[in-house]
Motif scaffolding. Structure first.
Motif, PDB file in Angstrom:
ATOM      1  N   ILE A  67       0.858  -1.187   0.000  1.00  0.00           N
ATOM      2  CA  ILE A  67       0.000   0.000   0.000  1.00  0.00           C
ATOM      3  C   ILE A  67       0.894   1.238   0.000  1.00  0.00           C
ATOM      4  O   ILE A  67       1.784   1.367   0.845  1.00  0.00           O
ATOM      5  CB  ILE A  67      -0.926   0.017   1.229  1.00  0.00           C
ATOM      6  N   LEU A  68       0.659   2.150  -0.933  1.00  0.00           N
ATOM      7  CA  LEU A  68       1.406   3.395  -1.014  1.00  0.00           C
ATOM      8  C   LEU A  68       0.567   4.547  -0.487  1.00  0.00           C
ATOM      9  O   LEU A  68      -0.563   4.742  -0.942  1.00  0.00           O
ATOM     10  CB  LEU A  68       1.806   3.690  -2.466  1.00  0.00           C
ATOM     11  N   THR A  69       1.124   5.321   0.444  1.00  0.00           N
ATOM     12  CA  THR A  69       0.398   6.513   0.885  1.00  0.00           C
ATOM     13  C   THR A  69       0.385   7.563  -0.218  1.00  0.00           C
ATOM     14  O   THR A  69      -0.593   8.308  -0.348  1.00  0.00           O
ATOM     15  CB  THR A  69       1.014   7.110   2.157  1.00  0.00           C
ATOM     16  N   HIS A  70       1.462   7.634  -0.991  1.00  0.00           N
ATOM     17  CA  HIS A  70       1.499   8.492  -2.173  1.00  0.00           C
ATOM     18  C   HIS A  70       2.697   8.073  -3.004  1.00  0.00           C
ATOM     19  O   HIS A  70       3.449   7.172  -2.608  1.00  0.00           O
ATOM     20  CB  HIS A  70       1.516   9.985  -1.819  1.00  0.00           C
ATOM     21  N   ILE A  71       2.889   8.694  -4.144  1.00  0.00           N
ATOM     22  CA  ILE A  71       3.855   8.169  -5.108  1.00  0.00           C
ATOM     23  C   ILE A  71       5.158   8.957  -5.148  1.00  0.00           C
ATOM     24  O   ILE A  71       5.968   8.750  -6.057  1.00  0.00           O
ATOM     25  CB  ILE A  71       3.236   8.048  -6.517  1.00  0.00           C
ATOM     26  N   HIS A  72       5.410   9.850  -4.185  1.00  0.00           N
ATOM     27  CA  HIS A  72       6.746  10.432  -4.094  1.00  0.00           C
ATOM     28  C   HIS A  72       7.745   9.294  -3.883  1.00  0.00           C
ATOM     29  O   HIS A  72       7.480   8.325  -3.165  1.00  0.00           O
ATOM     30  CB  HIS A  72       6.812  11.437  -2.946  1.00  0.00           C
ATOM     31  N   LEU A  73       8.917   9.415  -4.478  1.00  0.00           N
ATOM     32  CA  LEU A  73       9.783   8.251  -4.598  1.00  0.00           C
ATOM     33  C   LEU A  73      10.411   7.792  -3.292  1.00  0.00           C
ATOM     34  O   LEU A  73      10.858   6.650  -3.205  1.00  0.00           O
ATOM     35  CB  LEU A  73      10.864   8.510  -5.648  1.00  0.00           C
ATOM     36  N   ASP A  74      10.442   8.637  -2.261  1.00  0.00           N
ATOM     37  CA  ASP A  74      10.918   8.133  -0.968  1.00  0.00           C
ATOM     38  C   ASP A  74       9.875   7.234  -0.313  1.00  0.00           C
ATOM     39  O   ASP A  74      10.177   6.512   0.640  1.00  0.00           O
ATOM     40  CB  ASP A  74      11.321   9.270  -0.028  1.00  0.00           C
ATOM     41  N   HIS A  75       8.662   7.225  -0.856  1.00  0.00           N
ATOM     42  CA  HIS A  75       7.586   6.359  -0.379  1.00  0.00           C
ATOM     43  C   HIS A  75       7.265   5.240  -1.371  1.00  0.00           C
ATOM     44  O   HIS A  75       6.771   4.188  -0.958  1.00  0.00           O
ATOM     45  CB  HIS A  75       6.314   7.179  -0.135  1.00  0.00           C
ATOM     46  N   PRO A 104       5.988   4.703 -15.161  1.00  0.00           N
ATOM     47  CA  PRO A 104       6.569   5.724 -14.277  1.00  0.00           C
ATOM     48  C   PRO A 104       7.411   6.796 -14.957  1.00  0.00           C
ATOM     49  O   PRO A 104       8.035   7.598 -14.269  1.00  0.00           O
ATOM     50  CB  PRO A 104       7.445   4.878 -13.338  1.00  0.00           C
ATOM     51  N   SER A 105       7.438   6.876 -16.275  1.00  0.00           N
ATOM     52  CA  SER A 105       8.356   7.798 -16.948  1.00  0.00           C
ATOM     53  C   SER A 105       8.070   9.260 -16.586  1.00  0.00           C
ATOM     54  O   SER A 105       9.006  10.038 -16.332  1.00  0.00           O
ATOM     55  CB  SER A 105       8.291   7.613 -18.465  1.00  0.00           C
ATOM     56  N   LYS A 106       6.799   9.664 -16.547  1.00  0.00           N
ATOM     57  CA  LYS A 106       6.476  11.049 -16.186  1.00  0.00           C
ATOM     58  C   LYS A 106       6.802  11.340 -14.734  1.00  0.00           C
ATOM     59  O   LYS A 106       7.246  12.437 -14.383  1.00  0.00           O
ATOM     60  CB  LYS A 106       4.999  11.335 -16.478  1.00  0.00           C
ATOM     61  N   LEU A 107       6.584  10.360 -13.873  1.00  0.00           N
ATOM     62  CA  LEU A 107       6.927  10.508 -12.463  1.00  0.00           C
ATOM     63  C   LEU A 107       8.426  10.741 -12.308  1.00  0.00           C
ATOM     64  O   LEU A 107       8.861  11.658 -11.594  1.00  0.00           O
ATOM     65  CB  LEU A 107       6.492   9.267 -11.691  1.00  0.00           C
ATOM     66  N   VAL A 108       9.224   9.934 -12.981  1.00  0.00           N
ATOM     67  CA  VAL A 108      10.672  10.069 -12.904  1.00  0.00           C
ATOM     68  C   VAL A 108      11.122  11.414 -13.472  1.00  0.00           C
ATOM     69  O   VAL A 108      11.999  12.082 -12.907  1.00  0.00           O
ATOM     70  CB  VAL A 108      11.362   8.902 -13.629  1.00  0.00           C
ATOM     71  N   ALA A 109      10.493  11.835 -14.562  1.00  0.00           N
ATOM     72  CA  ALA A 109      10.846  13.126 -15.156  1.00  0.00           C
ATOM     73  C   ALA A 109      10.556  14.267 -14.191  1.00  0.00           C
ATOM     74  O   ALA A 109      11.352  15.214 -14.069  1.00  0.00           O
ATOM     75  CB  ALA A 109      10.079  13.323 -16.460  1.00  0.00           C
ATOM     76  N   GLY A 110       9.428  14.185 -13.480  1.00  0.00           N
ATOM     77  CA  GLY A 110       9.083  15.230 -12.516  1.00  0.00           C
ATOM     78  C   GLY A 110      10.061  15.281 -11.361  1.00  0.00           C
ATOM     79  O   GLY A 110      10.472  16.364 -10.919  1.00  0.00           O
ATOM     80  N   VAL A 111      10.445  14.124 -10.869  1.00  0.00           N
ATOM     81  CA  VAL A 111      11.411  14.071  -9.764  1.00  0.00           C
ATOM     82  C   VAL A 111      12.774  14.571 -10.231  1.00  0.00           C
ATOM     83  O   VAL A 111      13.466  15.294  -9.500  1.00  0.00           O
ATOM     84  CB  VAL A 111      11.509  12.636  -9.218  1.00  0.00           C
ATOM     85  N   THR A 112      13.145  14.217 -11.454  1.00  0.00           N
ATOM     86  CA  THR A 112      14.424  14.667 -11.996  1.00  0.00           C
ATOM     87  C   THR A 112      14.472  16.182 -12.104  1.00  0.00           C
ATOM     88  O   THR A 112      15.511  16.810 -11.866  1.00  0.00           O
ATOM     89  CB  THR A 112      14.670  14.017 -13.362  1.00  0.00           C
ATOM     90  N   ALA A 113      13.337  16.795 -12.445  1.00  0.00           N
ATOM     91  CA  ALA A 113      13.285  18.254 -12.553  1.00  0.00           C
ATOM     92  C   ALA A 113      13.553  18.930 -11.214  1.00  0.00           C
ATOM     93  O   ALA A 113      14.083  20.043 -11.161  1.00  0.00           O
ATOM     94  CB  ALA A 113      11.923  18.689 -13.102  1.00  0.00           C
ATOM     95  N   VAL A 114      13.192  18.272 -10.122  1.00  0.00           N
ATOM     96  CA  VAL A 114      13.399  18.833  -8.783  1.00  0.00           C
ATOM     97  C   VAL A 114      14.800  18.532  -8.273  1.00  0.00           C
ATOM     98  O   VAL A 114      15.498  19.408  -7.761  1.00  0.00           O
ATOM     99  CB  VAL A 114      12.334  18.300  -7.792  1.00  0.00           C
ATOM    100  N   TYR A 115      15.233  17.271  -8.390  1.00  0.00           N
ATOM    101  CA  TYR A 115      16.472  16.822  -7.749  1.00  0.00           C
ATOM    102  C   TYR A 115      17.682  16.807  -8.669  1.00  0.00           C
ATOM    103  O   TYR A 115      18.818  16.840  -8.188  1.00  0.00           O
ATOM    104  CB  TYR A 115      16.294  15.405  -7.199  1.00  0.00           C
ATOM    105  N   GLY A 116      17.458  16.654  -9.986  1.00  0.00           N
ATOM    106  CA  GLY A 116      18.559  16.491 -10.923  1.00  0.00           C
ATOM    107  C   GLY A 116      18.790  15.031 -11.252  1.00  0.00           C
ATOM    108  O   GLY A 116      18.553  14.139 -10.432  1.00  0.00           O
ATOM    109  N   GLU A 118      21.513  13.196 -11.757  1.00  0.00           N
ATOM    110  CA  GLU A 118      22.542  12.453 -11.017  1.00  0.00           C
ATOM    111  C   GLU A 118      21.983  11.962  -9.690  1.00  0.00           C
ATOM    112  O   GLU A 118      22.196  10.795  -9.313  1.00  0.00           O
ATOM    113  CB  GLU A 118      23.765  13.347 -10.785  1.00  0.00           C
ATOM    114  N   TYR A 119      21.276  12.813  -8.976  1.00  0.00           N
ATOM    115  CA  TYR A 119      20.714  12.433  -7.678  1.00  0.00           C
ATOM    116  C   TYR A 119      19.686  11.322  -7.848  1.00  0.00           C
ATOM    117  O   TYR A 119      19.685  10.344  -7.089  1.00  0.00           O
ATOM    118  CB  TYR A 119      20.068  13.658  -7.026  1.00  0.00           C
ATOM    119  N   VAL A 120      18.811  11.453  -8.826  1.00  0.00           N
ATOM    120  CA  VAL A 120      17.775  10.446  -9.038  1.00  0.00           C
ATOM    121  C   VAL A 120      18.397   9.101  -9.367  1.00  0.00           C
ATOM    122  O   VAL A 120      17.988   8.056  -8.829  1.00  0.00           O
ATOM    123  CB  VAL A 120      16.797  10.896 -10.143  1.00  0.00           C
ATOM    124  N   ALA A 121      19.403   9.096 -10.218  1.00  0.00           N
ATOM    125  CA  ALA A 121      20.059   7.837 -10.573  1.00  0.00           C
ATOM    126  C   ALA A 121      20.747   7.208  -9.362  1.00  0.00           C
ATOM    127  O   ALA A 121      20.692   5.992  -9.155  1.00  0.00           O
ATOM    128  CB  ALA A 121      21.069   8.079 -11.692  1.00  0.00           C
TER     129      ALA A 121
END
Length: 315
Positions: A67-75, A104-116, A118-121
């Motif tokens: 069960i996911l409380t939400h889809i932010h990647l730390d969760h 998950p491609s759009k999700l990853v793209a959104g997170v990459t826009a915030v963190y960069g 290198e960090y996401v990888a």
């Protein structure tokens, strides 16, 4: 680090192995040998998840739900890995998040826009898709039955529009994801806990957050179980503190609305000063450098979220 907390009510928490020790907890609800995981951390969580099952004398076939409380990647970043490892499990997620777990491609793209990139990888790695036929959408009021133990999903926006909280009436518990703020165990003083909101990008909405927190408080649970980090008792007092801090952070951001290019840094600094003063009132004597290290990511992302919120309210 394999932090392990068995609360004796069919709820266990263990460290997700995310970034630093006791930053993110994964919770397990266990009923008659059947298991539901709540939140997943990142891909790095899989070894600890398998070890947690083994510690209970169970194997991967015992897991009925993730069960996911939400889809932010730390969760949710580890959801694909866990679902691959748990062949019988179904994924439960807010309807707004379901498609992003399947693709998950759009999700990853959104997170990459915030963190960069290198960090996401480095922190999240490859986010694995989950077959759509293994995903259950959980709108407000959806009930998951774990071997007869009911887990009620509530739509709780404010941190994200794809956020649910999970009510376990049997244990008098609510699994809150990020909705009931952050409470790190390093900051406990004589059994008393310090709590503060998370206003991270991109869907922070303070009025919605306040309404969601009040909805949870009205349930009068014995404890909240936060992803960051696990069990918080004294729910009503902590809820009042959380709402007070929320109002203060919003006011601090409003005061810097017209600060131009300096706005982000000024919001971050005033928020830092406020939280340092509050933690000293709480009685925490950790060195300031240690506190700033514990809060480093939160302070940055909270400031970003407050700035995004201010921009969303421009005439």
């Amino acid at each position: 680090m394999f932090d392990w907390r068995d609360y004796g009510n069919g709820i266990v928490a263990f460290d997700a192995g995310y970034v630093r020790p006791i930053l993110a907890a994964i919770h397990m609800v266990v009923e008659g040998g059947r298991v539901a995981f709540i939140d997943t951390g990142s891909n790095d969580a899989l070894p600890n998840a398998l070890a947690a099952l083994g510690k209970l004398g169970l194997d991967v076939s015992a897991v009925d739900y993730v069960i996911l409380t939400h889809i932010h990647l730390d969760h949710a970043g580890g959801a694909g890995s866990l679902m691959q490892a748990f062949p019988n499990a179904r994924l439960v997620v807010h309807p707004r998040g379901a498609r992003h777990m399947a693709e998950p491609s759009k999700l990853v793209a959104g997170v990459t826009a915030v963190y960069g990139a290198e960090y996401v990888a480095r922190v999240y790695g490859n986010i694995l898709p989950i077959p759509a036929d293994r995903i259950i959408e959980a709108p407000d009021g959806h009930v998951v039955s774990l071997n007869g133990r009911e887990l009620l999903c509530l739509d709780t926006p404010g941190h994200a529009r794809h956020h649910i909280c999970v009510v376990d009436k049997k244990a008098g518990a609510v699994f809150t994801g990020d909705m009931f703020g952050l409470s790190y165990r390093e900051l406990d003083v004589d059994g008393r806990q310090f709590i503060f909101p998370t206003t991270t990008p991109t869907q922070f909405e303070p009025e919605e957050m306040r309404a969601s927190i009040n909805r949870l408080l009205a349930l009068q649970p014995e404890a909240m179980y936060l992803t960051h980090y696990s069990r918080v008792p004294s729910v009503q007092a902590q809820g009042a503190a959380l709402l007070r801090h929320l109002d203060t952070l919003v006011a601090l951001a409003e005061a810097e609305r017209d600060a131009g290019a300096l706005r982000h840094q000024r919001i971050k600094q005033t928020m830092t000063d406020y939280l340092l003063a509050e933690i000293r009132k709480h009685g925490c004597q950790l060195p300031e450098a240690t506190l700033l290290d514990i809060w480093a990511t939160d302070l940055e992302l909270n400031a970003q979220g407050l700035c995004v919120w201010l921009d969303s309210r421009k005439p």
